[in-house]
Design a protein around this motif. Structure first.
Motif, PDB file in Angstrom:
ATOM      1  N   GLU A  12      56.194  37.619 -67.134  1.00 41.27           N
ATOM      2  CA  GLU A  12      56.258  36.676 -66.034  1.00 41.27           C
ATOM      3  C   GLU A  12      56.222  35.265 -66.620  1.00 41.27           C
ATOM      4  O   GLU A  12      55.826  35.073 -67.770  1.00 41.27           O
ATOM      5  CB  GLU A  12      55.094  36.911 -65.073  1.00 41.27           C
ATOM      6  CG  GLU A  12      55.202  38.236 -64.329  1.00 41.27           C
ATOM      7  CD  GLU A  12      54.133  38.411 -63.265  1.00 41.27           C
ATOM      8  OE1 GLU A  12      53.382  37.448 -63.008  1.00 41.27           O
ATOM      9  OE2 GLU A  12      54.049  39.511 -62.696  1.00 41.27           O
ATOM     10  N   THR A 145      44.403  33.310 -71.015  1.00 39.37           N
ATOM     11  CA  THR A 145      44.910  34.675 -70.857  1.00 39.37           C
ATOM     12  C   THR A 145      44.556  35.198 -69.475  1.00 39.37           C
ATOM     13  O   THR A 145      43.764  34.596 -68.750  1.00 39.37           O
ATOM     14  CB  THR A 145      44.309  35.620 -71.914  1.00 39.37           C
ATOM     15  OG1 THR A 145      42.887  35.592 -71.805  1.00 39.37           O
ATOM     16  CG2 THR A 145      44.719  35.226 -73.320  1.00 39.37           C
ATOM     17  N   MET A 146      45.150  36.328 -69.116  1.00 40.10           N
ATOM     18  CA  MET A 146      44.849  36.979 -67.846  1.00 40.10           C
ATOM     19  C   MET A 146      44.966  38.481 -68.027  1.00 40.10           C
ATOM     20  O   MET A 146      45.591  38.950 -68.980  1.00 40.10           O
ATOM     21  CB  MET A 146      45.822  36.496 -66.762  1.00 40.10           C
ATOM     22  CG  MET A 146      47.283  36.809 -67.045  1.00 40.10           C
ATOM     23  SD  MET A 146      48.412  36.244 -65.745  1.00 40.10           S
ATOM     24  CE  MET A 146      47.947  37.339 -64.409  1.00 40.10           C
ATOM     25  N   HIS A 147      44.321  39.242 -67.157  1.00 43.16           N
ATOM     26  CA  HIS A 147      44.555  40.682 -67.151  1.00 43.16           C
ATOM     27  C   HIS A 147      45.058  41.066 -65.775  1.00 43.16           C
ATOM     28  O   HIS A 147      44.895  40.327 -64.797  1.00 43.16           O
ATOM     29  CB  HIS A 147      43.312  41.472 -67.554  1.00 43.16           C
ATOM     30  CG  HIS A 147      42.127  41.283 -66.671  1.00 43.16           C
ATOM     31  ND1 HIS A 147      41.963  41.939 -65.481  1.00 43.16           N
ATOM     32  CD2 HIS A 147      41.027  40.485 -66.797  1.00 43.16           C
ATOM     33  CE1 HIS A 147      40.819  41.585 -64.920  1.00 43.16           C
ATOM     34  NE2 HIS A 147      40.243  40.690 -65.694  1.00 43.16           N
ATOM     35  N   TRP A 148      45.713  42.206 -65.680  1.00 40.95           N
ATOM     36  CA  TRP A 148      46.358  42.586 -64.431  1.00 40.95           C
ATOM     37  C   TRP A 148      46.205  44.087 -64.215  1.00 40.95           C
ATOM     38  O   TRP A 148      45.860  44.828 -65.128  1.00 40.95           O
ATOM     39  CB  TRP A 148      47.846  42.176 -64.437  1.00 40.95           C
ATOM     40  CG  TRP A 148      48.660  42.786 -65.541  1.00 40.95           C
ATOM     41  CD1 TRP A 148      49.459  43.887 -65.472  1.00 40.95           C
ATOM     42  CD2 TRP A 148      48.749  42.324 -66.896  1.00 40.95           C
ATOM     43  NE1 TRP A 148      50.034  44.141 -66.680  1.00 40.95           N
ATOM     44  CE2 TRP A 148      49.624  43.197 -67.582  1.00 40.95           C
ATOM     45  CE3 TRP A 148      48.175  41.260 -67.612  1.00 40.95           C
ATOM     46  CZ2 TRP A 148      49.942  43.040 -68.926  1.00 40.95           C
ATOM     47  CZ3 TRP A 148      48.492  41.099 -68.944  1.00 40.95           C
ATOM     48  CH2 TRP A 148      49.363  41.977 -69.587  1.00 40.95           C
ATOM     49  N   ASN A 149      46.447  44.448 -62.957  1.00 38.63           N
ATOM     50  CA  ASN A 149      46.356  45.844 -62.562  1.00 38.63           C
ATOM     51  C   ASN A 149      44.979  46.403 -62.949  1.00 38.63           C
ATOM     52  O   ASN A 149      43.974  45.715 -62.841  1.00 38.63           O
ATOM     53  CB  ASN A 149      47.505  46.647 -63.187  1.00 38.63           C
ATOM     54  CG  ASN A 149      47.867  47.881 -62.357  1.00 38.63           C
ATOM     55  OD1 ASN A 149      47.040  48.391 -61.614  1.00 38.63           O
ATOM     56  ND2 ASN A 149      49.096  48.342 -62.474  1.00 38.63           N
ATOM     57  N   LYS A 150      44.933  47.595 -63.444  1.00 37.26           N
ATOM     58  CA  LYS A 150      43.659  48.240 -63.767  1.00 37.26           C
ATOM     59  C   LYS A 150      43.272  48.058 -65.232  1.00 37.26           C
ATOM     60  O   LYS A 150      42.274  48.628 -65.684  1.00 37.26           O
ATOM     61  CB  LYS A 150      43.755  49.742 -63.459  1.00 37.26           C
ATOM     62  CG  LYS A 150      44.833  50.473 -64.257  1.00 37.26           C
ATOM     63  CD  LYS A 150      44.930  51.937 -63.852  1.00 37.26           C
ATOM     64  CE  LYS A 150      45.986  52.698 -64.653  1.00 37.26           C
ATOM     65  NZ  LYS A 150      47.350  52.242 -64.359  1.00 37.26           N
ATOM     66  N   TYR A 151      44.052  47.278 -65.991  1.00 37.03           N
ATOM     67  CA  TYR A 151      43.872  47.201 -67.445  1.00 37.03           C
ATOM     68  C   TYR A 151      42.873  46.113 -67.844  1.00 37.03           C
ATOM     69  O   TYR A 151      42.793  45.051 -67.213  1.00 37.03           O
ATOM     70  CB  TYR A 151      45.217  46.939 -68.126  1.00 37.03           C
ATOM     71  CG  TYR A 151      46.287  47.939 -67.741  1.00 37.03           C
ATOM     72  CD1 TYR A 151      46.198  49.269 -68.139  1.00 37.03           C
ATOM     73  CD2 TYR A 151      47.372  47.553 -66.963  1.00 37.03           C
ATOM     74  CE1 TYR A 151      47.165  50.189 -67.780  1.00 37.03           C
ATOM     75  CE2 TYR A 151      48.355  48.463 -66.602  1.00 37.03           C
ATOM     76  CZ  TYR A 151      48.238  49.786 -67.008  1.00 37.03           C
ATOM     77  OH  TYR A 151      49.195  50.686 -66.651  1.00 37.03           O
ATOM     78  N   GLU A 154      44.214  41.702 -72.100  1.00 38.27           N
ATOM     79  CA  GLU A 154      44.543  40.358 -71.629  1.00 38.27           C
ATOM     80  C   GLU A 154      45.705  39.791 -72.437  1.00 38.27           C
ATOM     81  O   GLU A 154      45.819  40.011 -73.644  1.00 38.27           O
ATOM     82  CB  GLU A 154      43.332  39.434 -71.740  1.00 38.27           C
ATOM     83  CG  GLU A 154      42.208  39.815 -70.788  1.00 38.27           C
ATOM     84  CD  GLU A 154      41.117  38.772 -70.723  1.00 38.27           C
ATOM     85  OE1 GLU A 154      41.257  37.722 -71.384  1.00 38.27           O
ATOM     86  OE2 GLU A 154      40.124  38.998 -70.010  1.00 38.27           O
ATOM     87  N   ARG A 157      50.613  36.325 -69.879  1.00 37.99           N
ATOM     88  CA  ARG A 157      51.117  36.736 -68.567  1.00 37.99           C
ATOM     89  C   ARG A 157      51.421  38.234 -68.628  1.00 37.99           C
ATOM     90  O   ARG A 157      51.579  38.794 -69.725  1.00 37.99           O
ATOM     91  CB  ARG A 157      52.389  35.971 -68.187  1.00 37.99           C
ATOM     92  CG  ARG A 157      52.199  34.488 -67.845  1.00 37.99           C
ATOM     93  CD  ARG A 157      51.400  34.316 -66.564  1.00 37.99           C
ATOM     94  NE  ARG A 157      51.289  32.916 -66.171  1.00 37.99           N
ATOM     95  CZ  ARG A 157      50.306  32.108 -66.543  1.00 37.99           C
ATOM     96  NH1 ARG A 157      49.363  32.556 -67.370  1.00 37.99           N
ATOM     97  NH2 ARG A 157      50.246  30.859 -66.107  1.00 37.99           N
ATOM     98  N   PRO A 158      51.518  38.923 -67.487  1.00 32.14           N
ATOM     99  CA  PRO A 158      51.811  40.363 -67.513  1.00 32.14           C
ATOM    100  C   PRO A 158      53.119  40.681 -68.237  1.00 32.14           C
ATOM    101  O   PRO A 158      54.127  39.993 -68.062  1.00 32.14           O
ATOM    102  CB  PRO A 158      51.908  40.721 -66.030  1.00 32.14           C
ATOM    103  CG  PRO A 158      51.050  39.716 -65.340  1.00 32.14           C
ATOM    104  CD  PRO A 158      51.221  38.447 -66.116  1.00 32.14           C
ATOM    105  N   ARG A 160      56.356  42.785 -68.581  1.00 30.79           N
ATOM    106  CA  ARG A 160      57.171  43.508 -67.606  1.00 30.79           C
ATOM    107  C   ARG A 160      58.200  44.424 -68.261  1.00 30.79           C
ATOM    108  O   ARG A 160      58.622  45.404 -67.663  1.00 30.79           O
ATOM    109  CB  ARG A 160      57.878  42.517 -66.671  1.00 30.79           C
ATOM    110  CG  ARG A 160      56.930  41.742 -65.764  1.00 30.79           C
ATOM    111  CD  ARG A 160      56.019  42.677 -65.012  1.00 30.79           C
ATOM    112  NE  ARG A 160      55.192  42.008 -64.012  1.00 30.79           N
ATOM    113  CZ  ARG A 160      54.044  42.460 -63.580  1.00 30.79           C
ATOM    114  NH1 ARG A 160      53.558  43.602 -64.069  1.00 30.79           N
ATOM    115  NH2 ARG A 160      53.362  41.820 -62.661  1.00 30.79           N
TER     116      ARG A 160
END
Length: 689
Positions: A12, A145-151, A154, A157-158, A160
């Motif tokens: 992203e 940083t960021m984490h997403w969904n159930k993970y 980090e 960005r996610p 894809r």
């Protein structure tokens, strides 16, 4: 057969400032991975856009290089038992290397024989090694940083999609729920998903889907388009490199266009207009060939010419809203006097542990007055400096600076002129922030330079006193940058600046009236001086001085920053003198002995036993009499001129004689030379080989 390798991380949208450092990090870590795994290649090409980080390795070897490594084992006496059989230690050693005792041979090192084996490793195929690139991708670091969904993982960005190809083969690995494939994605609005048949056609296939993956080509497109617009209209465009880099990392398919705004906004200061366009909207401002601002701007869209008119209208609307705010703030700010603004600063915190911005200004008046007098400002300059120091932060409470913090100082100058302050005072208000970057623009005026030094020095002294000094990993109050700025200003102005003397005066004055100045300057004097010398070292490194010269300067018994800067330049100029080596060695010999004498004994000529003592004594006395008023260059020349006298002296004089009176008298003589030498630089730090 060598093939090309392609890896693309689909993401992203990444913040523009992260794109370039991230792809450089990816390139470096990939190079390290390939070298560690003995896979040869010719070069690595990188690609980056806001939605992808990618690289293409050219001519990657089909397999790892075969390696041969000689490995040392235990000593022979341990490897063989008393009957000459292989011990368990020897058998375990070869087994660990995948070999047998038949492969052992002996080599002697320092009269001791050791077991050795030569281990040969057959290289793996590249396709079997390259799944390890997963660790390269996941090891990248980012400022945020960021984490997403159930993970728990980090990243910036996610992720894809992932493309990983060696030639036309997919390199199999998986990150979270994303598995490598040959499918990539074109421009978000103009392109489509596309299969990459092999690693060679990556750039071409993306271009067909409105993605210019090569950031150099994309930047060139933007530059060419803007220059074409400028030439067609006879405009002057400032191709600001930072803005160009940011815009380049915001788009995948750039199209430049022109927007307009009403002429009436040109009544605002140029800086307000340019800041509104550049800092907030990422627009390039437009000027006449004479440099006068015009009511137009150039922007770059992420797409083609389709419906460009709608894009232009939207950008114009957003800019006009900003300019209307700027116009309103500009008019409202002129309804308040400078004195009213200064009064408001009493309720504006500089730092909760230190006090208000108003109290900071009170301290800076003291500091600037002390420094201004010392560097020789005229009576008129001192009066203007005093007025500037009384009001120089007033624009912090204006509407314009509240909306556009980038304009602090700039609006101070504008409003000061409008309210009738002298131009020199207004200029100093703007210049006191300089330099705003480590190698940024410096103050031009003497008043501005002194005010800039005083403002920065107050920050350093008060933050150190409050226990808020920089740590090795962080400097939240930019004290290193501010102190480096002080050094650069002093180097530029060539002012005398005996830091300890000035620091003592400042602390003494401020500590007498805590109620007025808001704080006490705790005794951090030595620590602050060491911090300043650290920034001086950084400056000298930036000037490409030799390490030994820098050490000699930093270790000098000298507090005047100007003298230290001059010493570095003087030593650098004399490095290639034919007598440099012999002169420094002679002075070093003196200094090594002179440092042994901690007394304040005067030299007694009546105790001299030979003519060389008298000759050296007279020469040193002549230098001492003029030392304080001479330049560093003159003092260096005077000290090195002692070389023949020093050599004769040591040839005929035993310094460390058993006679205590004679020994102390001779050490006192050498101490005088040592003291003067250390005032120039720690000359015994210099490398003369």
């Amino acid at each position: 057969m060598a093939e090309n390798l392609l890896v693309e991380i689909g993401l992203e949208e990444i913040p523009a400032y992260v794109v370039e450092p991230s792809v450089l990090q990816l390139e470096e870590k990939t190079k390290q991975f390939l070298e560690e795994n003995h896979l040869t290649f010719t070069q690595i090409n990188t690609f980056s856009t806001p939605r992808r980080l990618a690289f293409q390795v050219q001519d990657l070897a089909e397999k790892q290089e075969d390696t041969e490594e000689e490995i040392k084992g235990p000593a022979k006496k341990i490897a063989l038992d008393e009957e000459g059989n292989w011990s368990k230690a020897a058998q375990g050693f070869v087994r660990g290397q995948g070999l047998s005792t038949d492969d052992i041979y002996f080599k002697t090192i320092k009269d001791t024989e050791y077991v050795y084996v030569t281990k040969q490793t057959i290289g793996k195929k590249a396709i079997d090694v390259l799944p390890g690139l997963k660790e390269v991708i996941t090891s990248l670091t980012f400022p945020v940083t960021m984490h997403w969904n159930k993970y728990d993982f980090e990243y910036i960005r996610p992720i894809r999609w992932l493309v990983a190809l060696l030639g036309d083969q997919i390199i199999p690995f998986k990150i979270l729920d994303v598995t490598t494939d040959r499918m990539t994605y074109g421009h978000r609005f103009l392109g489509n998903p596309v299969a990459i048949e092999n690693a060679d056609v990556y750039e071409q296939r993306l271009a067909e889907q409105y993605v210019i993956a090569n950031h150099f080509k994309r930047k060139e497109m933007i530059t060419d388009q803007i220059q074409t617009i400028a030439q067609e209209n006879n405009w002057q465009i400032d191709m600001d490199e930072d803005l160009l880099a940011e815009v380049n990392n915001l788009v995948e398919y750039p199209t430049a266009f022109v927007g307009d705004f009403a002429d009436r906004y040109l009544q605002l200061p140029d800086e307000v207009l340019i800041t509104s366009m550049k800092e907030h909207q990422r627009y390039f401002d437009v000027k006449t060939p004479k440099g006068e601002l015009l009511p137009h701007f150039i922007s770059v869209r992420n797409g083609n010419q389709t419906k460009i008119e709608n894009v232009i209208q939207g950008n114009e609307k957003v800019l006009v809203a900003r300019l209307e705010d700027g116009e309103f703030f500009y008019q409202e700010d002129q309804k308040i006097s400078i004195d009213e603004c200064v009064e408001k600063l009493k309720s504006v915190a500089f730092h909760e542990k230190i006090g208000s911005m108003y109290e900071k200004m009170q301290r800076v008046q003291v500091i600037s007055r002390i420094i201004g007098k010392y560097v020789g400002l005229s009576a008129e300059e001192l009066a203007d400096l005093q007025r500037a120091a009384e009001i120089y932060k007033f624009d912090l409470v204006t509407n314009m600076v509240d909306e556009f913090p980038e304009l602090q100082g700039v609006m101070g100058e504008k409003y000061a002129l409008i309210q009738g302050e002298k131009p020199d005072i207004a200029q100093a208000i703007r210049e006191h922030y300089l330099p705003t970057a480590s190698e940024g623009e410096l103050p031009v005026s003497n008043i501005g330079a002194v005010l800039a030094i005083a403002d920065k020095l107050d920050s350093v002294l008060t933050f150190f006193a409050a226990g808020l000094k920089p740590k090795s990993s962080s400097d939240p109050y930019a004290l290193r940058r501010q102190t480096y700025g002080i050094v650069r200003i002093l180097a530029n102005k060539q002012w005398p600046f005996p830091f300890k003397e000035l620091q003592d005066k400042i602390m003494s004055t401020i500590n007498q009236n805590e109620a007025l100045y808001g704080t006490q300057l705790a005794d951090q004097a030595a620590e602050v001086r060491n911090f300043l010398k650290g920034r001086l070292r950084q400056f000298l490194l930036a000037q490409k001085h030799r390490y030994d010269i820098i050490d000699a300067v930093i270790d000098a018994d000298q507090e005047d920053i100007h003298q230290l800067l001059e010493a570095a330049n003087t030593l650098a100029q004399h490095l290639n003198d034919k007598d440099f080596k012999s002169s420094i060695e002679a002075l070093t010999r003196v200094m090594n002995l002179g440092q042994k004498d901690n007394s304040e004994n005067e030299v007694d000529p009546a105790l001299f036993e030979n003519e060389t003592e008298q000759n050296l004594y007279q020469a040193v006395k002549d230098i001492e009499d003029q030392f304080a008023v001479r330049t560093v260059e003159e003092n260096y020349q005077a000290l090195t001129s002692l070389r023949p006298l020093i050599e004769d002296y040591f040839d005929q004089t035993m310094v460390m004689t058993e006679d205590e009176k004679l020994r102390n008298n001779r050490l006192a003589q050498l101490r005088k030379i040592t003291k003067m030498a250390f005032a120039v630089a720690s000359l015994n730090d210099l490398v003369t080989k």
